[in-house]
Design an enzyme around this catalytic site. Structure first.
Site, PDB file in Angstrom:
ATOM      1  N   LYS A  23      -0.947   6.036  -5.467  1.00 18.51           N
ATOM      2  CA  LYS A  23      -1.445   6.071  -4.077  1.00 18.51           C
ATOM      3  C   LYS A  23      -0.602   5.128  -3.228  1.00 18.51           C
ATOM      4  CE  LYS A  23      -4.189   4.168  -1.178  1.00 18.51           C
ATOM      5  NZ  LYS A  23      -3.413   4.470   0.048  1.00 18.51           N
ATOM      6  N   GLU A  27      -1.103  -7.715  -8.190  1.00 22.61           N
ATOM      7  CA  GLU A  27       0.025  -8.440  -7.587  1.00 22.61           C
ATOM      8  C   GLU A  27      -0.338  -8.632  -6.134  1.00 22.61           C
ATOM      9  OE1 GLU A  27       2.608  -9.499  -9.278  1.00 22.61           O
ATOM     10  OE2 GLU A  27       2.113  -8.443 -11.131  1.00 22.61           O
ATOM     11  N   CYS A  68       5.976 -10.524   0.052  1.00 21.76           N
ATOM     12  CA  CYS A  68       4.903 -11.295  -0.596  1.00 21.76           C
ATOM     13  C   CYS A  68       5.370 -12.680  -1.011  1.00 21.76           C
ATOM     14  CB  CYS A  68       4.392 -10.526  -1.806  1.00 21.76           C
ATOM     15  SG  CYS A  68       5.710  -9.970  -2.893  1.00 21.76           S
ATOM     16  N   GLU A  70      -1.555 -16.277   4.776  1.00 20.66           N
ATOM     17  CA  GLU A  70      -0.371 -15.412   4.721  1.00 20.66           C
ATOM     18  C   GLU A  70      -0.212 -14.724   6.073  1.00 20.66           C
ATOM     19  OE1 GLU A  70      -0.562 -11.928   2.171  1.00 20.66           O
ATOM     20  OE2 GLU A  70       1.448 -12.398   1.430  1.00 20.66           O
TER      21      GLU A  70
HETATM   22  P1  NAD Z   1      -3.329  -3.890   1.433  1.00 21.44           P
HETATM   23  O1  NAD Z   1      -4.067  -4.715   0.459  1.00 21.44           O
HETATM   24  O2  NAD Z   1      -3.934  -3.686   2.778  1.00 21.44           O
HETATM   25  O3  NAD Z   1      -3.070  -2.415   0.853  1.00 21.44           O
HETATM   26  C1  NAD Z   1      -2.490  -2.220  -0.392  1.00 21.44           C
HETATM   27  C2  NAD Z   1      -2.945  -0.866  -0.935  1.00 21.44           C
HETATM   28  O4  NAD Z   1      -4.355  -0.891  -1.090  1.00 21.44           O
HETATM   29  C3  NAD Z   1      -2.625   0.297   0.000  1.00 21.44           C
HETATM   30  O5  NAD Z   1      -2.283   1.419  -0.761  1.00 21.44           O
HETATM   31  C4  NAD Z   1      -3.949   0.524   0.710  1.00 21.44           C
HETATM   32  O6  NAD Z   1      -4.124   1.856   1.153  1.00 21.44           O
HETATM   33  C5  NAD Z   1      -4.948   0.198  -0.376  1.00 21.44           C
HETATM   34  N1  NAD Z   1      -6.237  -0.232   0.158  1.00 21.44           N
HETATM   35  C6  NAD Z   1      -6.490  -0.805   1.356  1.00 21.44           C
HETATM   36  N2  NAD Z   1      -7.815  -1.017   1.495  1.00 21.44           N
HETATM   37  C7  NAD Z   1      -8.411  -0.576   0.369  1.00 21.44           C
HETATM   38  C8  NAD Z   1      -9.746  -0.535  -0.090  1.00 21.44           C
HETATM   39  N3  NAD Z   1     -10.752  -0.979   0.652  1.00 21.44           N
HETATM   40  N4  NAD Z   1      -9.986  -0.029  -1.316  1.00 21.44           N
HETATM   41  C9  NAD Z   1      -8.979   0.427  -2.075  1.00 21.44           C
HETATM   42  N5  NAD Z   1      -7.700   0.434  -1.700  1.00 21.44           N
HETATM   43  C10 NAD Z   1      -7.411  -0.070  -0.490  1.00 21.44           C
HETATM   44  O7  NAD Z   1      -1.876  -4.511   1.522  1.00 21.44           O
HETATM   45  P2  NAD Z   1      -0.678  -4.086   2.467  1.00 21.44           P
HETATM   46  O8  NAD Z   1      -1.012  -4.509   3.855  1.00 21.44           O
HETATM   47  O9  NAD Z   1      -0.305  -2.668   2.205  1.00 21.44           O
HETATM   48  O10 NAD Z   1       0.516  -4.987   1.880  1.00 21.44           O
HETATM   49  C11 NAD Z   1       0.706  -6.315   2.221  1.00 21.44           C
HETATM   50  C12 NAD Z   1       0.114  -7.228   1.160  1.00 21.44           C
HETATM   51  O11 NAD Z   1       0.650  -6.926  -0.124  1.00 21.44           O
HETATM   52  C13 NAD Z   1       0.457  -8.690   1.408  1.00 21.44           C
HETATM   53  O12 NAD Z   1      -0.686  -9.478   1.156  1.00 21.44           O
HETATM   54  C14 NAD Z   1       1.535  -8.975   0.357  1.00 21.44           C
HETATM   55  O13 NAD Z   1       1.647 -10.324  -0.021  1.00 21.44           O
HETATM   56  C15 NAD Z   1       1.074  -8.120  -0.774  1.00 21.44           C
HETATM   57  N6  NAD Z   1       2.177  -7.848  -1.688  1.00 21.44           N
HETATM   58  C16 NAD Z   1       2.207  -8.455  -2.918  1.00 21.44           C
HETATM   59  C17 NAD Z   1       3.279  -8.239  -3.774  1.00 21.44           C
HETATM   60  C18 NAD Z   1       3.348  -8.889  -5.125  1.00 21.44           C
HETATM   61  O14 NAD Z   1       4.153  -8.443  -5.947  1.00 21.44           O
HETATM   62  N7  NAD Z   1       2.551  -9.904  -5.420  1.00 21.44           N
HETATM   63  C19 NAD Z   1       4.313  -7.406  -3.385  1.00 21.44           C
HETATM   64  C20 NAD Z   1       4.257  -6.803  -2.127  1.00 21.44           C
HETATM   65  C21 NAD Z   1       3.177  -7.024  -1.292  1.00 21.44           C
END
Ligand code: NAD
Length: 508
Positions: free
Chosen positions: A200, A276, A311, A410
């Site tokens: 997804k 992650e 991240c 963040e």
């Molecule tokens: P997000 O948590 O909003 O979304 C991530 C995924 O989760 C997306 O596919 C989204 O559709 C899904 N999602 C959102 N709400 C949901 C819910 N209520 N239930 C289930 N799934 C849901 O994150 P983002 O804005 O897409 O990405 C940015 C974040 O990702 C930042 O916090 C960044 O630090 C983190 N990140 C971490 C790493 C790592 O390796 N640690 C790498 C890249 C990004």
């Protein structure tokens, strides 16, 4: 879409060439289920937009629990039929390598899709994101037929075998900031181990992922082994998290949503959750350094690469007071070079923020920093407003204290906060005073200090005299609220495999 849609050539790689190709680039819009393009069962869609101009790109299927049900049924059937998991590992490897080759053949088209939907500069999607995906898939393809089992030493009267088995049906839920690279970190080990995977993508970054998934079928990966559910997080993502027949989730995203997946697991079938999540990584510069020019470059790219939407960005510069001003003067020179530009221009170093709401959030943090008493040295302006996109210039806050919100939360934008300290002990204390633990770095000429810091810093990766040096063969992940488990390296197989002990008694 057929397998031979658009293959761009190096000849086309200038601004005008990319712009022209945009006009005839097919845009995927459906979920990819059981090898077919599918509308959502509800018929609903969401709008994919181009962050560089705010304009709609295409209406994409907004899947929900009904579509997830269908995908899981197909994935489970494929797993039970053992169509993929029991293929000899060398054959699974051949399919994955063929897939990586197909992605390479279509690399420019895929990079262009990613640039259009994320606002990242085309120079980076072509040189970093697509090659990163391909490299990850190749590495896991090569690794999968070298995963040997073990024998436990239990004496002459028995044979005790320890094998790895695929966990079953895996959902990979990924973010928009490095959609392809991170998908590769999940798909490589999960598919490589023989699981059926449902991917997804984030709703902001669906198109390139769909194109990549479609190529898997042409490479011989069975339709039910890799499907893509498109849709919103709180609908499609939540349905995956709560589904009782999914065995494991590989999640990358915010800490907030990562915690939700732990709840989903608890409220459904105790599925395994790999996380992650976010970061607020410290970048320490001690007084015992002599090449400030080089360090300044690492500081700048460490925080501003990918518009700061990274991240493990080195967002907290913890610098010895005695060298702070000299270093910041040099960092500023890099900020001047890293001004946002048109993502389709191969010369652009920084692109657009992912969406207006996110840009607003970053601007709110910039105001918050001023209100808290930090000194905005430069940047933090919205520019290129005529474009219709959201572009923010690299910013530095000086005189920050570690209790300010801009030092603790963040921001996920191009904002560096500078925390002056006196000596290494204070630097390490400030560095570890955070909820996160993804990356950390220290610059020092003193060998002992480098080793001491590497041990003391509570982070999944510690860089000494560099930042963001990385390889697919090194684990990546976080301490504390930055996550659980590791992506990359052979350790990633742990998330997607079960250990099976087989005890064979030899004595009658
Ligand atoms: P997000 O948590 O909003 O979304 C991530 C995924 O989760 C997306 O596919 C989204 O559709 C899904 N999602 C959102 N709400 C949901 C819910 N209520 N239930 C289930 N799934 C849901 O994150 P983002 O804005 O897409 O990405 C940015 C974040 O990702 C930042 O916090 C960044 O630090 C983190 N990140 C971490 C790493 C790592 O390796 N640690 C790498 C890249 C990004």
């Amino acid at each position: 879409m057929a397998d031979d849609t658009v293959i761009l050539t190096p000849r086309t790689r200038d601004l005008a060439g990319w712009q022209k190709l945009v006009t005839r680039l097919p845009l995927p819009r459906h979920a990819y289920l059981d090898g077919e393009w599918q509308n959502a069962a509800s018929g609903r869609t969401f709008t994919a937009r181009n962050p560089a101009n705010g304009e709609p790109l295409v209406e994409v299927a907004a899947c929900d629990a009904a579509d997830v049900e269908r995908a899981v049924t197909v994935a489970r059937r494929t797993f039970e039929d053992a169509e993929w998991r029991d293929l000899p590992p060398t054959e699974r490897k051949a399919c994955m390598l063929a897939w990586a080759d197909a992605i390479t053949t279509h690399a420019d088209e895929i990079a262009l899709l990613e640039t259009l939907e994320t606002g990242k500069p085309i120079g980076q999607t072509t040189s970093v994101d697509v090659p990163g995906l391909v490299g990850g898939l190749r590495w896991y393809a090569e690794a999968l037929d070298k995963l040997y089992g073990e024998t436990a030493p239990n004496g002459a009267s028995s044979v005790c075998l320890i094998d790895r088995e695929p966990v079953g049906v895996v959902a990979a839920v990924v973010p928009w900031n490095y959609p392809l690279i991170i998908a590769g970190w999940k798909l490589g080990p999960a598919l490589g181990a023989g699981n059926s995977v449902i991917l997804k993508p984030a709703e902001q970054s669906t198109l390139a992922t769909l194109r990549v998934a479609e190529l898997a079928r042409h490479a011989g990966i069975p339709a039910g082994a890799l499907q893509v559910i498109t849709g919103l997080g709180h609908e499609a993502g939540q349905a995956l998290g709560l589904h009782p027949d999914i065995d494991a989730i590989g999640f990358t995203g915010s800490t907030e949503i990562g915690k939700k997946f732990l709840e989903y697991s608890a409220h459904s079938n105790m599925k395994r959750i790999g996380l992650e999540c976010g970061g607020k990584s410290p970048h320490i510069v001690t007084r015992d350094v002599d090449d400030l020019d080089r360090i300044a470059m690492y500081v700048a790219y460490g925080v501003w690469y990918n518009q700061g939407e990274t991240c493990h960005a080195g967002t907290r510069l913890i610098v010895d007071r005695s060298i702070k001003d000299d270093l910041l003067a040099r960092v500023r020179q890099w900020a001047d070079k890293l001004q946002p530009g048109d993502p389709l221009d191969p010369e652009s170093q920084m692109g657009a923020m992912i969406e207006p709401e996110h840009a607003d959030k970053v601007m709110d943090y910039l105001q918050q920093g001023r209100d808290e008493g930090a000194r905005l040295l430069f940047g933090g302006e919205r520019v290129r407003r005529d474009s219709g996109g959201d572009f923010i210039t690299p910013a530095i806050f000086d005189d920050v204290t570690n209790d300010m919100r801009i030092a603790r939360e963040e921001i996920f934008g191009p904002v560096l906060v500078v925390i002056p300290v006196d000596g290494l002990d204070e630097a390490l204390e400030v560095a570890n005073d955070t909820d996160y633990g993804l990356g950390a770095a220290i610059w020092t000429n003193r060998l002992n200090d480098g080793h001491r810091a590497a041990r003391a810093l509570r982070a999944g990766t510690v860089w000494v005299n560099c930042y963001d040096h990385t390889s697919i063969n090194a684990p990546f992940g976080g301490f504390k609220q930055s996550g659980q488990g590791r992506d990359k390296s052979l350790h990633a197989f742990d998330k997607y495999t079960e250990l099976k002990t087989t005890w064979i008694e030899l004595d009658d």
